[in-house]
Design a protein around this motif. Sequence first.
Motif, mmCIF file in Angstrom:
data_model
loop_
_atom_site.group_PDB
_atom_site.id
_atom_site.type_symbol
_atom_site.label_atom_id
_atom_site.label_comp_id
_atom_site.label_asym_id
_atom_site.label_seq_id
_atom_site.Cartn_x
_atom_site.Cartn_y
_atom_site.Cartn_z
ATOM 1 N N PRO A 34 22.903 13.427 -2.864
ATOM 2 C CA PRO A 34 23.024 12.022 -2.432
ATOM 3 C C PRO A 34 24.239 11.331 -3.040
ATOM 4 N N ALA A 35 24.557 11.626 -4.296
ATOM 5 C CA ALA A 35 25.724 10.999 -4.930
ATOM 6 C C ALA A 35 27.018 11.397 -4.225
ATOM 7 N N THR A 36 27.072 12.651 -3.755
ATOM 8 C CA THR A 36 28.252 13.108 -3.020
ATOM 9 C C THR A 36 28.366 12.395 -1.680
ATOM 10 N N ILE A 37 27.236 12.207 -1.010
ATOM 11 C CA ILE A 37 27.246 11.478 0.265
ATOM 12 C C ILE A 37 27.793 10.074 0.059
ATOM 13 N N VAL A 38 27.354 9.402 -1.005
ATOM 14 C CA VAL A 38 27.816 8.043 -1.288
ATOM 15 C C VAL A 38 29.327 8.024 -1.487
ATOM 16 N N GLU A 39 29.851 8.971 -2.258
ATOM 17 C CA GLU A 39 31.287 9.004 -2.532
ATOM 18 C C GLU A 39 32.100 9.329 -1.275
ATOM 19 N N LEU A 40 31.648 10.331 -0.520
ATOM 20 C CA LEU A 40 32.385 10.717 0.686
ATOM 21 C C LEU A 40 32.322 9.628 1.747
ATOM 22 N N ALA A 41 31.176 8.969 1.869
ATOM 23 C CA ALA A 41 31.031 7.896 2.856
ATOM 24 C C ALA A 41 31.922 6.713 2.496
ATOM 25 N N ASP A 42 32.004 6.396 1.219
ATOM 26 C CA ASP A 42 32.853 5.292 0.772
ATOM 27 C C ASP A 42 34.316 5.588 1.093
ATOM 28 N N ALA A 43 34.741 6.826 0.853
ATOM 29 C CA ALA A 43 36.133 7.200 1.121
ATOM 30 C C ALA A 43 36.440 7.189 2.608
ATOM 31 N N ALA A 44 35.449 7.497 3.442
ATOM 32 C CA ALA A 44 35.667 7.570 4.890
ATOM 33 C C ALA A 44 35.316 6.271 5.609
ATOM 34 N N GLY A 45 34.840 5.273 4.870
ATOM 35 C CA GLY A 45 34.474 3.999 5.489
ATOM 36 C C GLY A 45 33.222 4.082 6.335
ATOM 37 N N ILE A 46 32.301 4.936 5.955
ATOM 38 C CA ILE A 46 31.047 5.117 6.703
ATOM 39 C C ILE A 46 29.952 4.290 6.043
ATOM 40 N N ASP A 52 23.195 3.297 -3.181
ATOM 41 C CA ASP A 52 23.182 4.093 -4.402
ATOM 42 C C ASP A 52 22.473 5.412 -4.156
ATOM 43 N N ALA A 53 22.804 6.414 -4.963
ATOM 44 C CA ALA A 53 22.337 7.784 -4.725
ATOM 45 C C ALA A 53 20.822 7.904 -4.782
ATOM 46 N N LYS A 74 17.635 13.746 13.290
ATOM 47 C CA LYS A 74 18.508 12.577 13.349
ATOM 48 C C LYS A 74 19.135 12.254 11.998
ATOM 49 N N THR A 75 18.488 12.659 10.906
ATOM 50 C CA THR A 75 19.046 12.367 9.583
ATOM 51 C C THR A 75 20.354 13.119 9.351
ATOM 52 N N PHE A 76 20.578 14.180 10.124
ATOM 53 C CA PHE A 76 21.793 14.965 9.952
ATOM 54 C C PHE A 76 23.029 14.238 10.486
ATOM 55 N N ASP A 77 22.844 13.217 11.290
ATOM 56 C CA ASP A 77 23.993 12.452 11.775
ATOM 57 C C ASP A 77 24.808 11.925 10.600
ATOM 58 N N LEU A 78 24.106 11.533 9.543
ATOM 59 C CA LEU A 78 24.783 10.957 8.386
ATOM 60 C C LEU A 78 25.486 12.024 7.552
ATOM 61 N N THR A 79 24.807 13.126 7.278
ATOM 62 C CA THR A 79 25.445 14.149 6.443
ATOM 63 C C THR A 79 26.634 14.786 7.160
ATOM 64 N N ILE A 80 26.483 15.022 8.452
ATOM 65 C CA ILE A 80 27.587 15.625 9.211
ATOM 66 C C ILE A 80 28.789 14.688 9.260
ATOM 67 N N ALA A 81 28.528 13.384 9.325
ATOM 68 C CA ALA A 81 29.620 12.410 9.415
ATOM 69 C C ALA A 81 30.548 12.474 8.211
ATOM 70 N N VAL A 82 30.025 12.835 7.041
ATOM 71 C CA VAL A 82 30.875 12.863 5.846
ATOM 72 C C VAL A 82 31.454 14.255 5.600
ATOM 73 N N GLU A 87 38.641 18.943 2.592
ATOM 74 C CA GLU A 87 38.263 18.627 1.224
ATOM 75 C C GLU A 87 36.760 18.388 1.100
ATOM 76 N N ALA A 88 36.200 17.659 2.068
ATOM 77 C CA ALA A 88 34.766 17.380 2.021
ATOM 78 C C ALA A 88 33.950 18.650 2.231
ATOM 79 N N LEU A 89 34.342 19.473 3.181
ATOM 80 C CA LEU A 89 33.623 20.725 3.439
ATOM 81 C C LEU A 89 33.674 21.645 2.229
ATOM 82 N N THR A 90 34.845 21.741 1.606
ATOM 83 C CA THR A 90 34.976 22.596 0.429
ATOM 84 C C THR A 90 34.121 22.072 -0.719
#
Length: 371
Positions: A34-46, A52-53, A74-82, A87-90
């Motif tokens: 979850p913390a990674t999702i928060v960081e990647l989403a913030d960087a991508a403007g999602i 918070d994580a 449907k929850t995968f829409d969010l994880t796939i978006a980031v 860099e994110a995939l790696t």
Amino acid sequence: MAIDANGDVKIQGISLRSLPKVSLHDHLDGALRPATIVELADAAGIELPQSDARSLGRWFAKQSDSGSLVEYLKTFDLTIAVMQTPEALTRVAREFVQDLAKDGVIYGEVRWAPEQHLAGGLSLEQVVEAVQQGIEEGEDAADAAGHSIRVGQLLSAMRQHDRAREIAELAVDFRGRGVVGFDTAGPEDGFPSSNYREAFDYLADNFFPVTVHAGEAAGLDSIRSALLDGRALRLGHGVRIAEDLEVITREGDEVQVQFGEVARWVRDREIPLELSPSSNLQTGAVAAWGSELADHPFDLLYQLGFAVTVNVDNRTMSATSLTRELALLVEAFEYDLDDLETFQFNAAAATFLPVEEREELVEMIAEGFDA
């Protein structure tokens, strides 16, 4: 028995987390921190439903506990978006491997759908290479921390799209470069394996191993098609094979069962079942038998001699780990270390590795449990 905050528990004085394990059914886009999702989403403007994580982790668990595979997906829409940049995939792949290693996994197969990660302009080849880079970085980091782990990719074709042949060719192209097998995922009901016969024929012509999501959101017809049209060597979930079993009598631990032809084939041919206890409850895959883990047909299948394996499916959505899934089964069915070792032997034998390497895994598991 009490499962601690990290999902661990001791059985016969041994920490389950410390035992060597094999993970066969684990989705990359369902295993983000979850913390990674928060960081990647913030960087991508999602925009996220929680900022918070900790709160985001709880949101995933709540949204996934719907009893419907369609809603669960449907929850995968969010994880796939980031996960739309190299860099994110790696990063996600690297952390995926590190988290497996911390959970005691010595070999894992990570499944994911390259076609879902092209929104940022990457090619199919580029996304596979980015994930492989992350896997190798994760393996190196785990090794440096004193834990040896190997992870292979399973490339999934999404059933609702028309790219199965293309993904099959991609998988074969990357054989020997990190990809060990092929999978079909996404909505199961209404999308039988017969729809993708051309892709499965191509894979068979190239002697490339296949696992198919079947027997989760659809029943015996889906399993039959996976076996006949998909030539599946494993069944992704496959829990609804229990629909082909008629319990005649049940007295204590003794059960007399009438097998249907599909169930007998799967049992007698030792076709592995990639069972995911928590996920199977969340998606309603076991609703015909009940709503508690004790109602899951896992134990019936095990006692009847099916090649059962234990998996997480999606760690983020189910807020789980392989250790926690094993602990839940111990709690529900009073399994001991010998039972848990059998599950790992089954998983090791089911991996898409050469037989010599499967035998090495079996030896590592035996040594770990004996120690």
